[in-house]
Design a protein around this motif. Structure first.
Motif, PDB file in Angstrom:
ATOM      1  N   THR A   1     -75.228 -87.368 -48.604  1.00  0.00           N
ATOM      2  CA  THR A   1     -74.502 -86.985 -50.153  1.00  0.00           C
ATOM      3  C   THR A   1     -74.672 -87.298 -51.288  1.00  0.00           C
ATOM      4  OG1 THR A   1     -72.808 -87.413 -48.410  1.00  0.00           O
ATOM      5  CG2 THR A   1     -71.832 -87.979 -50.838  1.00  0.00           C
TER       6      THR A   1
ATOM      7  N   LYS B   1     -74.046 -88.166 -55.732  1.00  0.00           N
ATOM      8  CA  LYS B   1     -73.733 -88.620 -56.843  1.00  0.00           C
ATOM      9  C   LYS B   1     -73.762 -88.582 -57.430  1.00  0.00           C
ATOM     10  CE  LYS B   1     -71.051 -91.978 -52.603  1.00  0.00           C
ATOM     11  NZ  LYS B   1     -69.680 -90.589 -52.852  1.00  0.00           N
TER      12      LYS B   1
ATOM     13  N   GLU C   1     -68.668 -89.528 -60.156  1.00  0.00           N
ATOM     14  CA  GLU C   1     -68.968 -88.190 -59.308  1.00  0.00           C
ATOM     15  C   GLU C   1     -69.094 -88.063 -58.557  1.00  0.00           C
ATOM     16  OE1 GLU C   1     -69.917 -84.864 -61.421  1.00  0.00           O
ATOM     17  OE2 GLU C   1     -68.618 -83.393 -60.559  1.00  0.00           O
ATOM     18  N   THR C   2     -68.704 -87.461 -56.671  1.00  0.00           N
ATOM     19  CA  THR C   2     -69.170 -86.968 -55.457  1.00  0.00           C
ATOM     20  C   THR C   2     -69.176 -85.525 -55.824  1.00  0.00           C
ATOM     21  OG1 THR C   2     -68.695 -88.902 -54.389  1.00  0.00           O
ATOM     22  CG2 THR C   2     -69.459 -87.221 -53.537  1.00  0.00           C
TER      23      THR C   2
ATOM     24  N   ASP D   1     -70.394 -81.448 -54.741  1.00  0.00           N
ATOM     25  CA  ASP D   1     -69.835 -80.651 -53.676  1.00  0.00           C
ATOM     26  C   ASP D   1     -71.599 -79.849 -53.143  1.00  0.00           C
ATOM     27  OD1 ASP D   1     -69.883 -79.280 -51.201  1.00  0.00           O
ATOM     28  OD2 ASP D   1     -68.027 -77.701 -52.432  1.00  0.00           O
ATOM     29  N   ARG D   2     -72.466 -80.529 -51.622  1.00  0.00           N
ATOM     30  CA  ARG D   2     -72.951 -80.483 -51.912  1.00  0.00           C
ATOM     31  C   ARG D   2     -73.585 -78.982 -50.900  1.00  0.00           C
ATOM     32  NH1 ARG D   2     -74.111 -84.851 -46.382  1.00  0.00           N
ATOM     33  NH2 ARG D   2     -72.715 -83.158 -45.353  1.00  0.00           N
ATOM     34  N   ASP D   3     -72.829 -78.350 -50.355  1.00  0.00           N
ATOM     35  CA  ASP D   3     -73.011 -77.060 -49.792  1.00  0.00           C
ATOM     36  C   ASP D   3     -73.531 -76.262 -51.309  1.00  0.00           C
ATOM     37  OD1 ASP D   3     -71.951 -77.904 -47.943  1.00  0.00           O
ATOM     38  OD2 ASP D   3     -70.147 -76.518 -48.518  1.00  0.00           O
TER      39      ASP D   3
END
Ligand code: CTP
Ligand code: MG
Length: 223
Positions: free
Chosen positions: A139, A141, A150-151, A153-155
């Motif tokens: 993940t 950030k 903020e995190t 979107d790893r996709d």
């Protein structure tokens, strides 16, 4: 279609902390540079190679290429202060009629023909650049100081490697501007509006930054 490889090997390897530039640190029995140099030379996709050497190490680079029988090495230039400058200086040795430039970091020794094929053939599909990339497992950030803001979107994120392939005149034009802050060549081409394709990368293409990376790659070499 002629393909020229630019091998960026001019870094000092500060984070590795050895008594010599990273390109000449031992990987197994040989200098790190030997691995990528020999692999690029053996590739059926590569016609000629220009190496950017650490200042003062031009002669050892040429001797190493001779020792390895790397007949495609056409010249060796003294690198610049940043990676972008080193690539630009090497690119000056690539003739105007070269169609494709493949830029590779000596810090990723385990380059192979399959990944080279993937990036070079993408240009035949009409792309101006192509980069090998891996999906992001962790993940990610964004932070400011100690605070997470903020995190992501790893996709939609990728870990990008070298070798990266470019239409020669597109790379040349992109590198004519300020390249001091660029960590790869594709970012400069993207910023200039170039269309860059992502192709599957290779987990063996580890980047050697510190001593632990060197051990991991040495283990892959004997596996
Ligand atoms: N590189 C280069 N010229 C520079 C800086 C880097 O050709 N002035 C090359 C390195 O030789 C390496 C690649 O760019 O193959 C990626 O750089 P990096 O891994 O950061 O290597 P170093 O800059 O040598 O390492 P450090 O940042 O720890 O000093
Ligand atoms: Mg560096």
């Amino acid at each position: 279609m002629s393909v020229w490889a630019v091998l960026a090997a001019a870094g000092s390897g500060e984070r590795l902390g050895a008594d010599r530039p990273k390109a000449f640190v031992r990987l197994g029995e040989r200098p790190l540079l030997a691995e990528s140099l020999e692999r690029l030379d053996a590739s059926g996709w590569v016609d000629e190679i220009v190496v950017a050497a650490p200042p003062g190490w031009e002669e050892p680079v040429i001797l190493l290429a001779e020792e390895l029988g790397c007949s495609k090495v056409s010249s060796c230039v003294t690198g610049g202060k940043t990676r972008g400058e080193s690539v630009r200086l090497a690119l000056a040795e690539v003739p105007d009629d070269a169609a494709v430039v493949l830029v590779h970091d000596a810090a990723r020794p385990l380059v192979d023909d399959e990944v080279i094929e993937r990036v070079v053939t993408a240009l035949g599909e009409g792309w101006e650049g192509a980069v090998p990339a891996l999906p992001v497992a962790d993940t990610i950030k964004r932070v400011e100081g100690e605070q997470v803001v903020e995190t992501l979107d790893r996709d939609g994120l990728r870990i990008v490697q070298t070798p990266q392939a470019f239409v020669a005149h597109v790379l040349r034009a992109a590198l004519a501007g300020d390249v001091s802050g660029a960590s790869d060549c594709a970012s400069v081409v993207e910023a200039a509006g170039g269309r860059v394709k992502v192709v599957p990368g290779d987990p063996r293409l580890l980047k050697i930054t510190d001593a632990a990376d060197l051990e991991r790659t040495a283990a892959l070499l004997v596996a």
